[in-house]
Design a protein around this motif. Sequence first.
Motif, PDB file in Angstrom:
ATOM      1  N   GLU A 107     -63.145 -55.370  -8.458  1.00  0.00           N
ATOM      2  CA  GLU A 107     -63.349 -55.266  -7.013  1.00  0.00           C
ATOM      3  C   GLU A 107     -63.051 -56.590  -6.313  1.00  0.00           C
ATOM      4  N   ASP A 159     -56.477 -47.555   2.954  1.00  0.00           N
ATOM      5  CA  ASP A 159     -57.103 -47.342   1.638  1.00  0.00           C
ATOM      6  C   ASP A 159     -56.026 -47.461   0.565  1.00  0.00           C
ATOM      7  N   ARG A 212     -66.639 -49.372  -3.348  1.00  0.00           N
ATOM      8  CA  ARG A 212     -65.305 -49.174  -2.781  1.00  0.00           C
ATOM      9  C   ARG A 212     -65.370 -48.590  -1.370  1.00  0.00           C
ATOM     10  N   ILE A 213     -66.298 -47.665  -1.164  1.00  0.00           N
ATOM     11  CA  ILE A 213     -66.483 -47.130   0.187  1.00  0.00           C
ATOM     12  C   ILE A 213     -66.977 -48.229   1.119  1.00  0.00           C
ATOM     13  N   ALA A 270     -60.726 -46.222  -2.255  1.00  0.00           N
ATOM     14  CA  ALA A 270     -62.023 -45.662  -1.863  1.00  0.00           C
ATOM     15  C   ALA A 270     -62.052 -44.141  -1.873  1.00  0.00           C
TER      16      ALA A 270
END
Length: 622
Positions: free
Chosen positions: A381, A238, A311-312, A243
């Motif tokens: 993103e 990460d 993001r997750i 995230a």
Amino acid sequence: MSPNLDSAIKTQVPALLLRRLFGVGRRDDAKQLPRPPAPPPVGRRRVFVQTETGCVLGMDLDRGDNAHTVKRRLQLALNVPTGGTSLTFGDRVLENDLSFIRPDSPLLLTRNSMNRSCSTPCLCPVSKDFEQKDCSGLVEILGCSSSCVRVKRLVDDVVTAIRSGVDPVPIGSGLGGSYYFRNVTGDRIAIVKPTDEEPFAPNNPKGFVGRALGQPGLKKSVRVGETGFREVAAYLLDHENFANVPATALVKITHSIFNINCPVNGGNPAPAHDQKHQVNSKIASFQQFIAHDFDASDHGTSSFPVAAVHRIGILDIRIFNTDRHAGNVLVRKLNSGTGRFGCQTELFPIDHGMCLPENLEDPYFEWIHWAQASIPFSEEELEYIRNLDPMKDVALLRRELPMIREACLRVLILCTIFLKEAAAFGLCLAEIGEMMTREFRGMEEEPSQLEVVCMEARKKVAEWEPFSAAAEHGEDVDFQFSMDMLGEYNDAIRSPRFNGSGTKVSSFRSPLSKLVESVNEGNDDHEDRYEPDLLYAGLNVPNVPSKYTGKNGNATRSAMNRSADEQLPSSMCFVRLSDMSAEEWSLFLEKFQELLKEALQERSRAAASQRMKQRLGTSCKF
């Protein structure tokens, strides 16, 4: 319940022998002759050896040490039998050369023969007449680096609290053993999950026992005792806390609250009075506790920030998370202001122990059903995805988690490439997740679109002239490939070369039956025998040519010559990545990317008219 940190060590061997073996001096001598610690000799490394029943011992390895000397130390210190055992480090079975073992590495001692009934009593890690403690601290971080700065501060606070008499608190929810550790004011600051208290592990406090460390767990592609380093891997991957994964590290931690199951008690937790003064060392994941108001299953998803969901999801795709249900997304309400995305709720993903499986299987992404997942990625993103480098990520995990298996790293590479290509074609998060997800048709579970591409890529590799020529000459040997950090890997599962390399059960099984199947397998005396596998020969599923393989082709091989990976039984697997050599793997990735572009073009054309579909997941939370 606080451990008596100044209590004497009870031993069954002369103190002089222990001091020679482990370099442990008497405490009173140390107090009388205070002096600065001498620097460790060149080539000396501190490692932590864990038996398959959960007991842990820290020891210093010298340049001339080998697997035999390590086993001897374990036998003397922990009173455990070491005959017929192997010392393993990830995929590798250790023998004479231990020079490649890095400081603070966890090693595992396993029995060579894994075919046994679950009724076989587990060895009691610490007997009533013997309690062995090494010279380790209360909490030691394994494989620490600059990324563990936040964890180090938490560890210092936990140690201070333990010495002040603030005990941890067991967590009643979940299938495995987990504990809240607190600071001196009593606030929860960390969650600790011992590897030997996972579901099916020997010291599980909630009755889910029956397997040894290293055997298949709740999911066959994730072994018992190996969810802890996967939690750490998710945190390391990460980057820039994109995230919001809480800080996580792998630790060796000592406390009397940890559970030890007694074989005389039928594998159940020992009576409280027997454990009250027993200090137990464990290898565990150590994660920062996140104060929150509820999880995603207790709250409507409409208020969740789009960026947080994206993001997750991006992280879940990269690590092929097989268990992202709403219960492991924490939600914090921000009444006094707005969060990082200008919203009044903040999301924190936790519980990544089922990520990076050894084989592609059916993932579960709860966010597929959320409206946010159908919104296109933002430019920020997309930029993050473009900058992802799977080879750098693999190098990071090999450096920080050298025990991680090569098959897990290949899954990471494959999924990162898939994410980058899919995002470049303009697919949204939900569409990417759907391409990775299996569906039930005609009472059977079919491979996902990602798996279909992989199957076709393997078919093309099989048709490549050097490999097809080798197959014509009848060369049917175990695949091996060189691993920079872990050494040689041997895959014991034989199959026709690149004949789809997948297995499929011909009868329908409901998703919930997988958990029941895993539990029931513990009562089978032959749980590790390979069942006949239906091998795919092409992509026209479900009507494809097929053939049955025989029983385990390596049944007659000496257990001493078997790789640690050979203990993995067959499962619902359409594509296997671990049985390719380095050259074959490189060619596979090349063919995969070529075929993936074709599949994505077709998906992009169909996406405009395709409506969202409901899917029955394979991981449910009640």
